[in-house]
Motif scaffolding. Structure first.
Motif, PDB file in Angstrom:
ATOM      1  N   ASP A 140       0.829  -1.203   0.000  1.00  0.00           N
ATOM      2  CA  ASP A 140       0.000   0.000   0.000  1.00  0.00           C
ATOM      3  C   ASP A 140       0.867   1.258   0.000  1.00  0.00           C
ATOM      4  O   ASP A 140       0.672   2.183  -0.794  1.00  0.00           O
ATOM      5  N   SER A 141       1.847   1.280   0.890  1.00  0.00           N
ATOM      6  CA  SER A 141       2.708   2.455   1.048  1.00  0.00           C
ATOM      7  C   SER A 141       3.636   2.653  -0.145  1.00  0.00           C
ATOM      8  O   SER A 141       3.731   3.752  -0.712  1.00  0.00           O
ATOM      9  N   ILE A 142       4.325   1.568  -0.549  1.00  0.00           N
ATOM     10  CA  ILE A 142       5.298   1.682  -1.645  1.00  0.00           C
ATOM     11  C   ILE A 142       4.603   1.985  -2.964  1.00  0.00           C
ATOM     12  O   ILE A 142       5.074   2.806  -3.765  1.00  0.00           O
ATOM     13  N   THR A 148       2.866   8.163  -6.920  1.00  0.00           N
ATOM     14  CA  THR A 148       2.954   9.615  -6.716  1.00  0.00           C
ATOM     15  C   THR A 148       4.128  10.195  -7.496  1.00  0.00           C
ATOM     16  O   THR A 148       4.010  11.217  -8.178  1.00  0.00           O
ATOM     17  N   ASN A 149       5.298   9.533  -7.382  1.00  0.00           N
ATOM     18  CA  ASN A 149       6.482  10.012  -8.096  1.00  0.00           C
ATOM     19  C   ASN A 149       6.301   9.949  -9.604  1.00  0.00           C
ATOM     20  O   ASN A 149       6.816  10.784 -10.351  1.00  0.00           O
ATOM     21  N   GLY A 154       0.474  15.629 -11.545  1.00  0.00           N
ATOM     22  CA  GLY A 154      -0.933  15.566 -11.175  1.00  0.00           C
ATOM     23  C   GLY A 154      -1.578  14.293 -11.687  1.00  0.00           C
ATOM     24  O   GLY A 154      -1.013  13.585 -12.502  1.00  0.00           O
ATOM     25  N   ILE A 155      -2.755  13.996 -11.206  1.00  0.00           N
ATOM     26  CA  ILE A 155      -3.475  12.784 -11.577  1.00  0.00           C
ATOM     27  C   ILE A 155      -4.680  13.151 -12.431  1.00  0.00           C
ATOM     28  O   ILE A 155      -5.504  13.962 -12.030  1.00  0.00           O
ATOM     29  N   GLU A 186      -6.905  16.534  -3.748  1.00  0.00           N
ATOM     30  CA  GLU A 186      -7.821  15.802  -4.621  1.00  0.00           C
ATOM     31  C   GLU A 186      -7.082  14.735  -5.419  1.00  0.00           C
ATOM     32  O   GLU A 186      -7.546  13.606  -5.558  1.00  0.00           O
ATOM     33  N   GLY A 187      -5.900  15.097  -5.959  1.00  0.00           N
ATOM     34  CA  GLY A 187      -5.112  14.133  -6.718  1.00  0.00           C
ATOM     35  C   GLY A 187      -4.616  12.995  -5.847  1.00  0.00           C
ATOM     36  O   GLY A 187      -4.614  11.831  -6.256  1.00  0.00           O
ATOM     37  N   SER A 188      -4.183  13.305  -4.625  1.00  0.00           N
ATOM     38  CA  SER A 188      -3.710  12.271  -3.699  1.00  0.00           C
ATOM     39  C   SER A 188      -4.834  11.308  -3.337  1.00  0.00           C
ATOM     40  O   SER A 188      -4.612  10.096  -3.219  1.00  0.00           O
TER      41      SER A 188
END
Length: 349
Positions: A140-142, A148-149, A154-155, A186-188
Motif C-alpha cells: 500500500d505504502s510503496i 505519486t512520483n 498531477g493525476i 484531490e489528486g492524492s
C-alpha cells in the motif's frame, strides 16, 4: 498498475493449480471421508453447476451496481447514500476476514491430519495473517509512493484524458489549466482510491478461488445446498464494496471491465477446478490442508487490513463523515448490519 495486477492474478491462478495438483497426489495420506448419506457425487455435480452459474451472475450484479450508480443521482460517490452503502459493504469484507477466512485457516492448520510438530505447536494462522497485514501495508505504502512520483504533474482521471485534450485545444491555455490534472489533496485521494482498488481486488481473488475450490472438491450435498445461497449473498455484497472502490478510482472502461471480469470468474473458476480434481483431490490431505490453510491466513490478514485501514478508517476519519455525526451513526449501523449479516452466514458457509 493495472497490468501489474493482471500479472499477479495470472501467477496466482498458475500457483493454485500447481499446489492443488500436488495435494491431489498425496490424497491417501489422511482418509477421513464421511460415508454418510450426504456424500453423493452424482447429486452434487448438478448443484455445483448451478452454483457456478448463480455465483457468476450475482458476482457480476454486485460489482457492476456501483459502476452504474452515476446514472442515479442519489448513489453518486459524493452523496450520503453512497457512503452508507459502502460502509455496509466494508462491514461485509471485514466479517469475511474475521468470521470466514481466518477460522477456516485455524481449522485446517490445527487438523489432526497434520503432524503435531510443527503445526500444533505454533499458531501459524495468526503469524501468517500478521505478516500478510504488514506486507499489505508495505505494498500500500510503496505503491502509493511510486505512483505519486510517477505522476508528479498531477493525476488525471483516465476516463477524462481525451476530454481534457479537446478542451485544451479548443478553449486555450486558461480553460485547459482549469480542467487539467488533479493536484494536491484531490489528486492524492484519487491515487489512494486506485491503490486500494487494486490491492483489495487481489485479496478478494485469492480467497474467492480457495472458497470455490473447496466447494468444487466436496461431494457433501448437505453442505453444498446452503453454501450456494450463502456464497451468492457473499459475492454480491463483497462485489458492491469492490465496485465502489473501482468507481472512486475513476478508471477507464477497459480497466474497469478487467477488474469486474476477474472478480466475477474467480469463484466459478475455483469450483470448476475443484470439480476437475474431485476424483483425486482430498481436502483432508496434509498438502491440501497446509496450502489452503496458509492461503486463507494470508487472505484474512489482507482483507482485515484493507477493511479497517483503507475502507472504514479512511471514510470515518475523512472530512465527509467527520462533518456529520448523524451520517456517522447511520454509517456505523450499516457497518454492523453488513458485518452481522456476513457473520450469520458463517453458520452455513
Amino acid at each position: 498498475m493495472g497490468n501489474s495486477l493482471i500479472k499477479l492474478i495470472s501467477i496466482f491462478f498458475i500457483l493454485i493449480t500447481i499446489f492443488t495438483s500436488q495435494a491431489a497426489s498425496q490424497s491417501d495420506e489422511c482418509e477421513s471421508e464421511s460415508n454418510s448419506s450426504c456424500n453423493n457425487k452424482s447429486a452434487a455435480l448438478p448443484l455445483k453447476l448451478i452454483a457456478i452459474a448463480s455465483i457468476l451472475v450475482t458476482s457480476m450484479i454486485g460489482v457492476c451496481l456501483p459502476l452504474f450508480s452515476r446514472s442515479i443521482p442519489a448513489l453518486s460517490p459524493d452523496r450520503n447514500l453512497f457512503i452508507i452503502v459502502k460502509a455496509f459493504a466494508s462491514g461485509i469484507i471485514l466479517a469475511t476476514g474475521f468470521m470466514h477466512v481466518l477460522p477456516d485457516s485455524f481449522d485446517m492448520l490445527w487438523s489432526p491430519c497434520l503432524t503435531e510438530n510443527p503445526w500444533h505447536n505454533f499458531p501459524f494462522t495468526g503469524f501468517v495473517a500478521m505478516l500478510s497485514a504488514i506486507f499489505t501495508l508495505m505494498v500500500d505504502s510503496i505503491a502509493t509512493s511510486l505512483y505519486t512520483n510517477k505522476n508528479k504533474a498531477g493525476i488525471i482521471p483516465e476516463g477524462q484524458v481525451a476530454d481534457e485534450a479537446a478542451v485544451t485545444t479548443t478553449q486555450g491555455h486558461f480553460h485547459g489549466h482549469h480542467h487539467g490534472p488533479k493536484i494536491g489533496t484531490e489528486g492524492s485521494q484519487l491515487l489512494r482510491y486506485r491503490v486500494v482498488a487494486m490491492v483489495l481486488e487481489l485479496g478478494i481473488v485469492v480467497h474467492s478461488v480457495v472458497i470455490g475450490l473447496s466447494m468444487g472438491a466436496s461431494n457433501n450435498i448437505c453442505t453444498i445446498k446452503p453454501l450456494v445461497a450463502a456464497l451468492c449473498f457473499h459475492q454480491m455484497f463483497e462485489g458492491m464494496g469492490l465496485g465502489g472502490c473501482i468507481l472512486q478510482a475513476e478508471y477507464k472502461f477497459l480497466k474497469k471491465a478487467l477488474m469486474v471480469f476477474f472478480f466475477s470468474v474467480t469463484t466459478p473458476f475455483g469450483i470448476a477446478l475443484g470439480i476437475a480434481l474431485s476424483k483425486t483431490y482430498k481436502e483432508n490431505s496434509p498438502t491440501a490442508l497446509i496450502t489452503v490453510g496458509l492461503l486463507n491466513a494470508s487472505s484474512a490478514g489482507l482483507l482485515i487490513y484493507m477493511a479497517l485501514v483503507d475502507l472504514l478508517s479512511a471514510d470515518f476519519l475523512g472530512p465527509k463523515l467527520q462533518g456529520s455525526i448523524k451520517l456517522q451513526i447511520k454509517s456505523y449501523v450499516a457497518v454492523l448490519l453488513g458485518a452481522g449479516g456476513m457473520s450469520l452466514m458463517a453458520k452455513w458457509a
